[in-house]
Design a protein around this motif. Sequence first.
Motif, PDB file in Angstrom:
ATOM      1  N   GLY A  46     -13.628 -45.310 -75.210  1.00 40.10           N
ATOM      2  CA  GLY A  46     -14.621 -44.763 -74.289  1.00 40.10           C
ATOM      3  C   GLY A  46     -15.242 -43.487 -74.822  1.00 40.10           C
ATOM      4  O   GLY A  46     -16.463 -43.291 -74.745  1.00 40.10           O
ATOM      5  N   ARG A  49     -17.519 -44.459 -77.738  1.00 41.08           N
ATOM      6  CA  ARG A  49     -18.749 -45.082 -77.247  1.00 41.08           C
ATOM      7  C   ARG A  49     -19.704 -44.032 -76.697  1.00 41.08           C
ATOM      8  O   ARG A  49     -20.902 -44.063 -76.951  1.00 41.08           O
ATOM      9  CB  ARG A  49     -18.422 -46.126 -76.180  1.00 41.08           C
ATOM     10  CG  ARG A  49     -19.635 -46.883 -75.666  1.00 41.08           C
ATOM     11  CD  ARG A  49     -19.309 -47.823 -74.517  1.00 41.08           C
ATOM     12  NE  ARG A  49     -18.748 -47.100 -73.382  1.00 41.08           N
ATOM     13  CZ  ARG A  49     -17.482 -47.166 -72.988  1.00 41.08           C
ATOM     14  NH1 ARG A  49     -16.632 -47.943 -73.608  1.00 41.08           N
ATOM     15  NH2 ARG A  49     -17.055 -46.479 -71.946  1.00 41.08           N
ATOM     16  N   MET A  50     -19.163 -43.077 -75.942  1.00 35.02           N
ATOM     17  CA  MET A  50     -20.003 -42.021 -75.389  1.00 35.02           C
ATOM     18  C   MET A  50     -20.638 -41.176 -76.497  1.00 35.02           C
ATOM     19  O   MET A  50     -21.833 -40.874 -76.449  1.00 35.02           O
ATOM     20  CB  MET A  50     -19.181 -41.117 -74.460  1.00 35.02           C
ATOM     21  CG  MET A  50     -18.853 -41.746 -73.138  1.00 35.02           C
ATOM     22  SD  MET A  50     -17.773 -40.713 -72.119  1.00 35.02           S
ATOM     23  CE  MET A  50     -18.839 -39.308 -71.798  1.00 35.02           C
ATOM     24  N   SER A  53     -23.419 -43.202 -78.219  1.00 30.28           N
ATOM     25  CA  SER A  53     -24.624 -43.386 -77.411  1.00 30.28           C
ATOM     26  C   SER A  53     -25.395 -42.075 -77.276  1.00 30.28           C
ATOM     27  O   SER A  53     -26.618 -42.090 -77.181  1.00 30.28           O
ATOM     28  CB  SER A  53     -24.283 -43.959 -76.036  1.00 30.28           C
ATOM     29  OG  SER A  53     -23.594 -43.020 -75.250  1.00 30.28           O
ATOM     30  N   LYS A  73     -31.411 -45.215 -68.170  1.00 35.81           N
ATOM     31  CA  LYS A  73     -30.443 -46.283 -68.470  1.00 35.81           C
ATOM     32  C   LYS A  73     -29.343 -45.787 -69.413  1.00 35.81           C
ATOM     33  O   LYS A  73     -28.204 -46.218 -69.331  1.00 35.81           O
ATOM     34  CB  LYS A  73     -31.143 -47.485 -69.115  1.00 35.81           C
ATOM     35  CG  LYS A  73     -32.253 -48.064 -68.279  1.00 35.81           C
ATOM     36  CD  LYS A  73     -31.725 -48.706 -67.029  1.00 35.81           C
ATOM     37  CE  LYS A  73     -32.861 -49.302 -66.236  1.00 35.81           C
ATOM     38  NZ  LYS A  73     -32.794 -49.014 -64.827  1.00 35.81           N
ATOM     39  N   GLN A  74     -29.728 -44.900 -70.354  1.00 35.34           N
ATOM     40  CA  GLN A  74     -28.761 -44.360 -71.314  1.00 35.34           C
ATOM     41  C   GLN A  74     -29.221 -42.982 -71.747  1.00 35.34           C
ATOM     42  O   GLN A  74     -30.388 -42.782 -72.081  1.00 35.34           O
ATOM     43  CB  GLN A  74     -28.650 -45.270 -72.538  1.00 35.34           C
ATOM     44  CG  GLN A  74     -27.745 -44.730 -73.615  1.00 35.34           C
ATOM     45  CD  GLN A  74     -27.721 -45.620 -74.843  1.00 35.34           C
ATOM     46  OE1 GLN A  74     -27.923 -46.815 -74.759  1.00 35.34           O
ATOM     47  NE2 GLN A  74     -27.483 -45.031 -75.993  1.00 35.34           N
ATOM     48  N   LYS A 106     -21.440 -42.186 -64.828  1.00 35.27           N
ATOM     49  CA  LYS A 106     -21.653 -43.621 -64.652  1.00 35.27           C
ATOM     50  C   LYS A 106     -22.662 -44.145 -65.671  1.00 35.27           C
ATOM     51  O   LYS A 106     -22.470 -45.218 -66.247  1.00 35.27           O
ATOM     52  CB  LYS A 106     -22.139 -43.891 -63.231  1.00 35.27           C
ATOM     53  CG  LYS A 106     -22.221 -45.334 -62.872  1.00 35.27           C
ATOM     54  CD  LYS A 106     -22.575 -45.512 -61.403  1.00 35.27           C
ATOM     55  CE  LYS A 106     -22.644 -46.983 -61.067  1.00 35.27           C
ATOM     56  NZ  LYS A 106     -23.000 -47.204 -59.670  1.00 35.27           N
ATOM     57  N   ARG A 109     -21.048 -44.433 -68.930  1.00 35.69           N
ATOM     58  CA  ARG A 109     -19.896 -45.331 -68.840  1.00 35.69           C
ATOM     59  C   ARG A 109     -18.603 -44.610 -69.238  1.00 35.69           C
ATOM     60  O   ARG A 109     -17.786 -45.119 -69.996  1.00 35.69           O
ATOM     61  CB  ARG A 109     -20.114 -46.579 -69.682  1.00 35.69           C
ATOM     62  CG  ARG A 109     -21.253 -47.414 -69.198  1.00 35.69           C
ATOM     63  CD  ARG A 109     -21.428 -48.720 -69.915  1.00 35.69           C
ATOM     64  NE  ARG A 109     -20.728 -48.814 -71.169  1.00 35.69           N
ATOM     65  CZ  ARG A 109     -21.198 -49.428 -72.239  1.00 35.69           C
ATOM     66  NH1 ARG A 109     -22.362 -49.995 -72.203  1.00 35.69           N
ATOM     67  NH2 ARG A 109     -20.492 -49.500 -73.337  1.00 35.69           N
ATOM     68  N   PRO A 111     -14.962 -43.576 -69.042  1.00 39.54           N
ATOM     69  CA  PRO A 111     -13.804 -44.248 -68.450  1.00 39.54           C
ATOM     70  C   PRO A 111     -12.959 -43.335 -67.564  1.00 39.54           C
ATOM     71  O   PRO A 111     -12.101 -43.816 -66.841  1.00 39.54           O
ATOM     72  CB  PRO A 111     -13.007 -44.707 -69.668  1.00 39.54           C
ATOM     73  CG  PRO A 111     -13.384 -43.754 -70.746  1.00 39.54           C
ATOM     74  CD  PRO A 111     -14.809 -43.356 -70.480  1.00 39.54           C
TER      75      PRO A 111
END
Length: 168
Positions: A46, A49-50, A53, A73-74, A106, A109, A111
């Motif tokens: 997580g 990924r963060m 992104s 969205k991102q 959120k 994303r 975790p």
Amino acid sequence: MLKGQYFSFDAVVATVIMAVAMASLMGYWYGAQQAAESRMLPLHPGAMRMAESLLSPGVPSGWQSASSLNDVKQFGIASGFSNQINRSKLDKLDYWIANNYAGSGKIMRAPAEYCILLEYTEDNLPIKRMGNCTYDSGREVAVAHRGVSIQDSSGKMRPARMRVFVWR
């Protein structure tokens, strides 16, 4: 009994015992390893990924001019797909996290709880601290490190470090 017989009953029994012992040891080892990995699995990927992104332009690419989190969205704080940080995107991300921590998490994303730190690498001077950075050593923490570059107040590009902490 004849001398030189290798496949005597003793050798066959010893080979079977050794094979069973090795199979049991390997089964235990892989089971213990997977149990340890499963505890860390949600946090470290997580955080990775963060961090990845955030080093994108975001979706939509001009998300920093959005008036609502529903239009984002991102999050992405990079200029293009590079490691160069865009100051206006960074400031807008700081604004969204400060005003809507849960909604921003959120979108990213996250975790669990999260904290994003940016600091210059030469002198460890802080640039930004965003999110809930109140974790302590008694908690489970995963960290993703990324090397970035950012423009300082004089207009010079300087190397910096982005660290994304995810904890619970």
